[in-house]
Structure formats: structure tokens, C-alpha cells
Scaffold this active site. Structure first.
Site, PDB file in Angstrom:
ATOM      1  CB  CYS A   3      -0.894  -0.133   1.288  1.00 48.34           C
ATOM      2  SG  CYS A   3      -2.018   1.365   1.376  1.00 48.34           S
ATOM      3  CB  CYS A  56      -4.447   2.803   5.932  1.00 42.79           C
ATOM      4  SG  CYS A  56      -4.190   2.703   4.167  1.00 42.79           S
ATOM      5  CB  CYS A  91      -9.521  -3.405 -11.732  1.00 43.87           C
ATOM      6  SG  CYS A  91      -8.932  -2.163 -13.014  1.00 43.87           S
TER       7      CYS A  91
END
Length: 201
Positions: A108, A159, A181
């Protein structure tokens, strides 16, 4: 097969437009017929590509609960727009769309939590990085009913950062028949496998 002229298409689009009557101002000369303004209709598919989505993910709590100002301090403008405001980057523009590696982990871009293994990625041709699976427990799914359609939004489980959407049953030759996606701007890549809590795949 002959297609109708382009002018017919425009006329059809205008026929579905919204009509708004302008209220006369006391300073305007009186008009016998009020002006009619026509606006082009929105096209949900196009809007969904570059717009914003909203879903139940906004109401969830996550381990990393930074406020918007704290996120702005660590994300650039485009990362903040996509990860925190649920935007979408333009297709074929992301740095990971055509990037492939034999090993490594996609994390992330907001909190650095591991999300996808390099061997989860496949070529879909959709314009965004595509993965057939995620690291177990790394990604959460929410129903997204924006833009007049129902889709499944995917977010970072640590998060709540918006990653993109997941689609199933498209016929790709992958083990899950799913396509995550994902926006490139939501990701970072580490060439070495990072430790994954509680699972290996």
C-alpha cells in the site's frame, strides 16, 4: 451495417438531457418565453473511470486511523485523491500497468502494508495493474453503488486506502477467475518479499 449519422447520436443524447428553466431577474427585460438550458447527460461508465466512488468503506474503522491532514503530509496530491478520496487514475498511465517481476511484493502506498505478491499479477490489457488474488487478509471488499451500477470496491485492510475494484467471471485464465483492478498510484513495489502476518502464499 450502416450506422446512423453522428448528428442523430447527438440529438439522441440531447433528448435525454436535463432541462433547467432560468428564473428571470428583476433587472432582466421581460421575456415571453423563459430560456431553457440543456445539459449533456452524464455517462456512468466514463464517470466511473476518472471520478470518485463512495461506499461503506468510509464507515469502517482500520488499524491505521490517520486523519486527512496526517495523510496529506505523507501522500502526494494524486495519491491522496485516489487513496483517501477514492479517485481513479487514467487507464494506461500508471507505472505498474506494464511492470512485471518474478518475485517481490506490492504494498500500500499509504501505509506500506503488503497487498499482492508479484506472482498474483497478470496481463489483462485493461489499462490498470491486474491481480488474480491478494495476500490473505490484506484486502477488504465493500459494495459500491456509485454511478448507477453495483461494483465491489477493494481497500487496504490496514488503512482503508482505496485500491480499485474487483471483477469476477470475466474468463481470464487465472486460478480464481477474478481481476483485482488496482490503481498504480495506490501501490509501491518491493523487489524482496516482505514478511506477511499469519499467511504465506
Amino acid at each position: 451495417m450502416r450506422l446512423p449519422p453522428f448528428s442523430h447520436l447527438l440529438r439522441t443524447l440531447y433528448s435525454f438531457s436535463n432541462f433547467t428553466r432560468v428564473r428571470p431577474s428583476p433587472h432582466w427585460p421581460l421575456q415571453r418565453h423563459p430560456t431553457v438550458l440543456r445539459s449533456m447527460p452524464t455517462i456512468p461508465f466514463i464517470s466511473s473511470l476518472f471520478g470518485y466512488s463512495s461506499s461503506s468503506s468510509n464507515k469502517m474503522s482500520y488499524p491505521d486511523e490517520r486523519n486527512p491532514d496526517q495523510w496529506r503530509a505523507v501522500l502526494n496530491k494524486e495519491q491522496f485523491r485516489v487513496l483517501r478520496e477514492k479517485g481513479t487514475e487514467a487507464p494506461f498511465s500508471g507505472k505498474y500497468d506494464k511492470f512485471f517481476s518474478d518475485s517481490g511484493v506490492y504494498t500500500c502506498a499509504g501505509c506500506d502494508a503488503p497487498l499482492y505478491k508479484a506472482n498474483h499479477k497478470f496481463k489483462s490489457g485493461c489499462g490498470w495493474p491486474a491481480y488474480f488474488d491478494s495476500i490473505p487478509g490484506a484486502v477488504v471488499r465493500h459494495e459500491d453503488k456509485t454511478f448507477g451500477m453495483t461494483r465491489i470496491e477493494i481497500c487496504c485492510a490496514n488503512c482503508g486506502g482505496h485500491l480499485g475494484h474487483v471483477f469476477k467471471g470475466e474468463g481470464y485464465p487465472t486460478p480464481t477467475d477474478e481481476r483485482h483492478c488496482v490503481n498504480s498510484v495506490s501501490l509501491n513495489f518491493s523487489p524482496e518479499d516482505k514478511p506477511v502476518q499469519g499467511a504465506t502464499k
